[in-house]
Design a protein around this motif. Structure first.
Motif, PDB file in Angstrom:
ATOM      1  N   SER A  49       0.620  -1.571  -0.272  1.00  0.00           N
ATOM      2  CA  SER A  49       0.193   0.050  -0.262  1.00  0.00           C
ATOM      3  C   SER A  49       0.348   1.279   0.269  1.00  0.00           C
ATOM      4  N   ASN A  76       0.608   5.411   0.995  1.00  0.00           N
ATOM      5  CA  ASN A  76      -0.873   6.292   0.776  1.00  0.00           C
ATOM      6  C   ASN A  76       0.193   7.609   0.090  1.00  0.00           C
ATOM      7  N   GLU A  90      -3.602   4.316  -2.935  1.00  0.00           N
ATOM      8  CA  GLU A  90      -4.763   4.208  -1.255  1.00  0.00           C
ATOM      9  C   GLU A  90      -4.960   6.702  -1.183  1.00  0.00           C
ATOM     10  N   TYR A 147      -7.321   8.940  -0.110  1.00  0.00           N
ATOM     11  CA  TYR A 147      -8.637   9.161   0.693  1.00  0.00           C
ATOM     12  C   TYR A 147      -9.067  10.298  -0.033  1.00  0.00           C
ATOM     13  N   GLN A 170      -7.201   2.868  -4.425  1.00  0.00           N
ATOM     14  CA  GLN A 170      -7.665   2.109  -4.050  1.00  0.00           C
ATOM     15  C   GLN A 170      -8.569   3.383  -3.693  1.00  0.00           C
ATOM     16  N   THR A 171      -9.684   4.092  -3.899  1.00  0.00           N
ATOM     17  CA  THR A 171     -10.402   5.526  -3.480  1.00  0.00           C
ATOM     18  C   THR A 171     -11.223   4.020  -1.875  1.00  0.00           C
ATOM     19  N   ILE A 172     -10.851   4.970  -1.467  1.00  0.00           N
ATOM     20  CA  ILE A 172     -11.307   5.311   0.356  1.00  0.00           C
ATOM     21  C   ILE A 172     -12.279   5.906   0.456  1.00  0.00           C
ATOM     22  N   LEU A 206     -13.111   0.859  -0.936  1.00  0.00           N
ATOM     23  CA  LEU A 206     -12.856   0.596  -0.215  1.00  0.00           C
ATOM     24  C   LEU A 206     -13.760   1.465   0.085  1.00  0.00           C
ATOM     25  N   GLN A 240     -19.016  -0.610   3.813  1.00  0.00           N
ATOM     26  CA  GLN A 240     -18.091  -1.102   3.263  1.00  0.00           C
ATOM     27  C   GLN A 240     -19.102  -1.657   1.820  1.00  0.00           C
ATOM     28  N   ASP A 276     -11.511  -3.180   7.009  1.00  0.00           N
ATOM     29  CA  ASP A 276     -12.312  -1.814   7.259  1.00  0.00           C
ATOM     30  C   ASP A 276     -13.581  -1.569   7.596  1.00  0.00           C
TER      31      ASP A 276
END
Length: 310
Positions: free
Chosen positions: A109, A111, A171, A173, A197-199, A233, A239, A259
């Motif tokens: 991962s 960030n 990742e 955010y 990975q959109t959070i 995620l 979720q 998560d």
């Protein structure tokens, strides 16, 4: 890019939830290994892994702890091993990189920006705390900035990506994190194909709103086109709805006890595999197929499991 097949990632334990919140959260090396292997057998192509101190369940960066469960997972499953570079919320960059630099995994991962990463509301829920570190750890995030500067990100790309061939789960955010990623893509430090990975739903990041998901997806399409593979995620109760929407929009999905601790309203998930089974059933009910680990490796141009240090 529309997914040829849907990659299911599973985040096994993370560094957010504490042992008192669920008896099903794996914290020992054997528990993490069993939970990860079961998730892979349920259909997870990528296993996102953190480590915990076996005695207290506190997040740890020690490679010696990772070494107590990674070989078991590697031997028992073909799933892609994806190690965190986020580590735990109080770790330095060097601590966060200790295990990835040692094991040189196929994925890590990454960030894509500094942020207020706030989980302090969890500390005020009625809980019988098993360990004295848990509540202060959570409360401390009220004044916590999760550091990921441009220099930090570039250093991780150079040390892990360029030196060891590791590729990243980027990742994001918030919307600004997509533009940060675009900066590195423009400089050719990150080359396609790459996984975004959109959070959604972490306090301090973008909210778990349908409009937010649509904006993030349209921005990815505009900035990256077919260069990016897109995954979603969402924290807590969002979720499964957000994962379902991602699959419907041609994306990939991530589930796992990192998560969300729940499988349904008011009901704790009994395992990571239970969440994988649920999202797999949703994906297949939509007429879509899940990706095998080999297909995920091909789609993301990973170096191969034989090149990691295990």
């Amino acid at each position: 890019m529309c997914a040829q097949k849907v990659i299911i990632s599973c985040a096994i334990t993370g560094a957010i939830h504490t042992p008192s919140m669920s008896p099903y959260l794996p914290v020992t090396p054997d528990g993490i290994a069993r939970s990860a292997i079961d998730a892979a057998e349920a259909g997870a192509a990528i296993l996102h892994l953190h480590a915990r101190d076996p005695a207290t369940g506190r997040p740890t960066s020690e490679p010696t702890v990772y070494a107590q469960f990674l070989p078991q997972i590697h031997a028992a499953t073909d799933a892609v091993i994806n190690l965190t570079t986020g580590g735990g919320l109080t770790m330095t960059i060097d601590q966060r990189l200790a295990a990835p630099m040692h094991f040189r995994p196929e994925m890590c991962s990454l960030n894509m920006g500094s942020m207020n990463f706030a989980i302090f509301p969890l500390a005020e829920r009625p809980t019988e705390w098993k360990h004295d570190w848990e509540q202060p750890y959570l409360r401390g995030t009220k004044d916590f900035i999760f550091r990921n500067t441009f220099g930090d990100i570039e250093g991780i790309i150079e040390r892990l990506g360029k030196d060891h061939g590791t590729r990243f789960e980027h990742e994001c955010y918030d919307l600004s994190h997509l533009y940060n990623l675009a900066h590195f893509v423009d400089r050719k430090l990150i080359e396609p194909p790459f996984l975004i990975q959109t959070i959604f739903g972490i306090l301090g990041g973008i909210g778990a709103d349908w409009e937010a998901l649509a904006i993030m997806k349209s921005t990815i399409d505009r900035l990256f086109g077919t260069a990016a593979e897109w995954s979603v995620l969402a924290a807590g109760r969002s979720q499964m709805p957000f994962a379902t929407e991602a699959a419907m929009r041609g994306g990939h999905v991530r589930v796992g006890l990192e998560d969300s601790l729940y499988i349904a309203r008011g009901r704790l998930a009994s395992s990571n595999a239970e969440q994988v089974h649920k999202i797999r059933s949703v994906v297949e009910a939509l007429g879509l197929e899940i990706a095998t680990p080999a297909e995920a490796r091909a789609l993301l141009a990973l170096k191969g499991r034989e090149l990691i240090n295990l």
